[in-house]
Design an enzyme around this catalytic site. Structure first.
Site, short mmCIF file in Angstrom:
data_model
loop_
_atom_site.label_atom_id
_atom_site.label_comp_id
_atom_site.label_asym_id
_atom_site.label_seq_id
_atom_site.Cartn_x
_atom_site.Cartn_y
_atom_site.Cartn_z
N LYS A 7 18.28 5.23 20.79
CA LYS A 7 18.36 5.98 22.05
C LYS A 7 17.43 7.18 22.06
CE LYS A 7 22.81 4.61 23.91
NZ LYS A 7 24.08 5.02 24.48
N LYS A 59 19.20 -5.95 23.26
CA LYS A 59 20.54 -5.99 23.85
C LYS A 59 20.48 -5.82 25.38
CE LYS A 59 23.04 -2.22 23.58
NZ LYS A 59 23.96 -1.11 23.26
N LYS A 99 23.00 -1.40 30.45
CA LYS A 99 23.04 -0.87 31.81
C LYS A 99 21.95 0.18 32.02
CE LYS A 99 27.70 0.90 30.83
NZ LYS A 99 27.63 1.62 29.55
P1 TYM Z 1 29.05 1.24 26.28
O1 TYM Z 1 29.42 2.01 27.50
O2 TYM Z 1 27.61 1.18 25.89
O3 TYM Z 1 29.58 -0.24 26.41
C1 TYM Z 1 30.94 -0.55 26.67
C2 TYM Z 1 31.36 -1.75 25.88
O4 TYM Z 1 30.48 -2.86 26.17
C3 TYM Z 1 29.97 -3.39 24.96
N1 TYM Z 1 28.60 -3.86 25.21
C4 TYM Z 1 28.17 -5.09 24.95
N2 TYM Z 1 28.80 -6.16 24.43
C5 TYM Z 1 28.05 -7.29 24.29
N3 TYM Z 1 26.75 -7.38 24.66
C6 TYM Z 1 26.09 -6.32 25.18
N4 TYM Z 1 24.83 -6.43 25.54
C7 TYM Z 1 26.81 -5.11 25.35
N5 TYM Z 1 26.48 -3.89 25.83
C8 TYM Z 1 27.59 -3.14 25.73
C9 TYM Z 1 29.98 -2.23 23.98
O5 TYM Z 1 29.98 -2.69 22.66
C10 TYM Z 1 31.25 -1.52 24.36
O6 TYM Z 1 32.36 -2.13 23.73
N6 TYM Z 1 30.27 4.27 22.50
C11 TYM Z 1 30.79 3.31 23.46
C12 TYM Z 1 31.89 3.86 24.33
C13 TYM Z 1 33.00 4.50 23.60
C14 TYM Z 1 34.03 3.87 22.87
C15 TYM Z 1 34.87 4.90 22.41
C16 TYM Z 1 34.30 2.54 22.55
C17 TYM Z 1 33.26 5.84 23.57
N7 TYM Z 1 34.38 6.07 22.86
C18 TYM Z 1 35.99 4.63 21.60
C19 TYM Z 1 35.43 2.28 21.74
C20 TYM Z 1 36.25 3.31 21.30
C21 TYM Z 1 29.66 2.87 24.37
O7 TYM Z 1 28.67 3.54 24.54
O8 TYM Z 1 29.91 1.73 25.04
#
Ligand code: TYM
Length: 332
Positions: free
Chosen positions: A111, A194, A197
């Site tokens: 990032k 990957k 969004k």
């Molecule tokens: P974020 O917002 O990037 O994504 C949310 C969830 O979607 C999953 N994900 C994917 N899974 C499969 N293929 C993809 N291309 C893909 N892109 C995203 C992510 O793995 C995630 O599960 N750090 C986290 C948010 C977070 C969180 C937490 C998660 C903050 N605190 C505590 C679990 C527990 C994040 O940026 O997810």
């Protein structure tokens, strides 16, 4: 009952990757578990967000979660910034986690990119906040996509060091739940990247609010190779784009790669992409419709979040207060 926690950033419109890697599993896990799901706006601002857009996207993300079937009555759905415990525990974890641990985080490197000096301190410390999100609830199971695996390992390291430093068994070990054939959905333009969004190319992803024509066009234009689909899953090994589309199809039909290839192996990408686009429209259109319906009453969504925040705080506040006491903060 198992306590589940997970979060998603309101930093854009949720994608098919979010849905298949995480959100769909969030909905499924509601049976038989206690689930706490959070729209993590504190995480979102680690990269600059236009304030009005952030407000709107937070509400839209909550509406999408409701639309995919998150039940805000039996479970808890809330906005991270509305529960102070997250930031409070994150500060303690900032002081527990070691620089060397954070230096190893691959997502920060991705990032921050080449302009590392200009990345926010928040982006660097982000995994500590994520650990606080989970541990503030003493959650034990965390459904995420594959890209979050390293952050969850760090969350366990932080808990272990806290317990060790203060001579307690206070924070439990957490287990990642990384489920199904689409735990890492890849970009439609590049099978080695990957789906995200925040990718600058909208053609790289399916958004959960894309209409039927947009979905069909994006799938038709998705990068592939010239070979027909193999009949055995092993034949996907060196073909990331083919593997990605087959994985998406498998997840949407609740099967695995081999299950899809038994039906579509030997087929060219033309007919397979058509079948995949039809399937995506069938599964995603009802979610987009329901999201739109919920957003027609923004105050209704906000009220659900407010209620969720009160219930989340009732769980997290005593846990974080105890962590503060263990650290030695004077309490009246
Ligand atoms: P974020 O917002 O990037 O994504 C949310 C969830 O979607 C999953 N994900 C994917 N899974 C499969 N293929 C993809 N291309 C893909 N892109 C995203 C992510 O793995 C995630 O599960 N750090 C986290 C948010 C977070 C969180 C937490 C998660 C903050 N605190 C505590 C679990 C527990 C994040 O940026 O997810």
């Amino acid at each position: 009952m198992t306590r589940i926690f997970s979060g998603i950033q309101p930093s854009g419109i949720p994608t098919l990757g979010n849905y298949l890697g995480a959100l769909r599993n969030w909905a499924k896990l509601q049976d038989g578990n206690e689930c706490i799901y959070c729209v993590v706006d504190l995480h979102a601002i680690t990269q600059f967000q236009d304030p009005a857009t952030l407000t709107q996207q937070s509400r839209e993300m909550a509406a999408t979660l409701l639309a995919i079937g998150i039940d805000p009555v039996r479970h808890t759905l809330f906005l991270q910034s509305q529960v102070r415990a997250h930031a409070q525990l994150a500060w303690i974890f900032n002081c527990v986690a070691r620089l060397g641990w954070l230096n190893r985080m691959t997502q920060f490197k991705d990032k921050a990119g080449k302009d590392r000096e200009n990345a926010s301190v928040g982006l660097y410390a982000y995994p500590n906040l994520m650990a606080a999100d989970i541990h503030a609830y003493h959650a034990t199971h965390v459904p995420v996509g594959d890209d979050q695996r390293q952050h969850l390992e760090l969350a366990n390291d932080i808990a272990q060091k806290f317990n060790h430093d203060f001579g307690v068994e206070f924070f439990p070990t957490i287990q990642p739940l990384i489920m199904g054939p689409a735990a890492r959905v890849m970009s439609l333009r590049d099978g080695t990247k990957k789906m995200s969004k925040s990718d600058p190319s909208d053609q790289s992803r399916i958004n959960l609010n894309d209409d039927a024509d947009t979905i069909a066009l994006k799938v038709r234009r998705a990068k592939t190779d010239p070979e027909p689909l193999p009949s055995e899953a092993a034949g996907l090994a060196e073909r990331p784009e083919a593997r990605n589309l087959v994985g998406i199809y498998a997840a949407l039909t609740d099967t695995d790669h081999q299950g899809v290839l038994s039906e579509h192996g030997g087929q060219g990408f033309g007919p397979f992409k058509q079948a995949l686009a039809d399937l995506l429209v069938e599964k995603l259109a009802p979610i987009a419709d329901e999201t739109r319906r919920l957003l027609a009453d923004p105050a209704g969504v906000d009220a659900i979040l407010r209620d969720g925040a009160a219930r989340a705080a009732a769980v997290a506040d005593p846990i974080v207060a105890e962590a503060e006491r263990l650290v030695g903060f004077l309490r009246a």
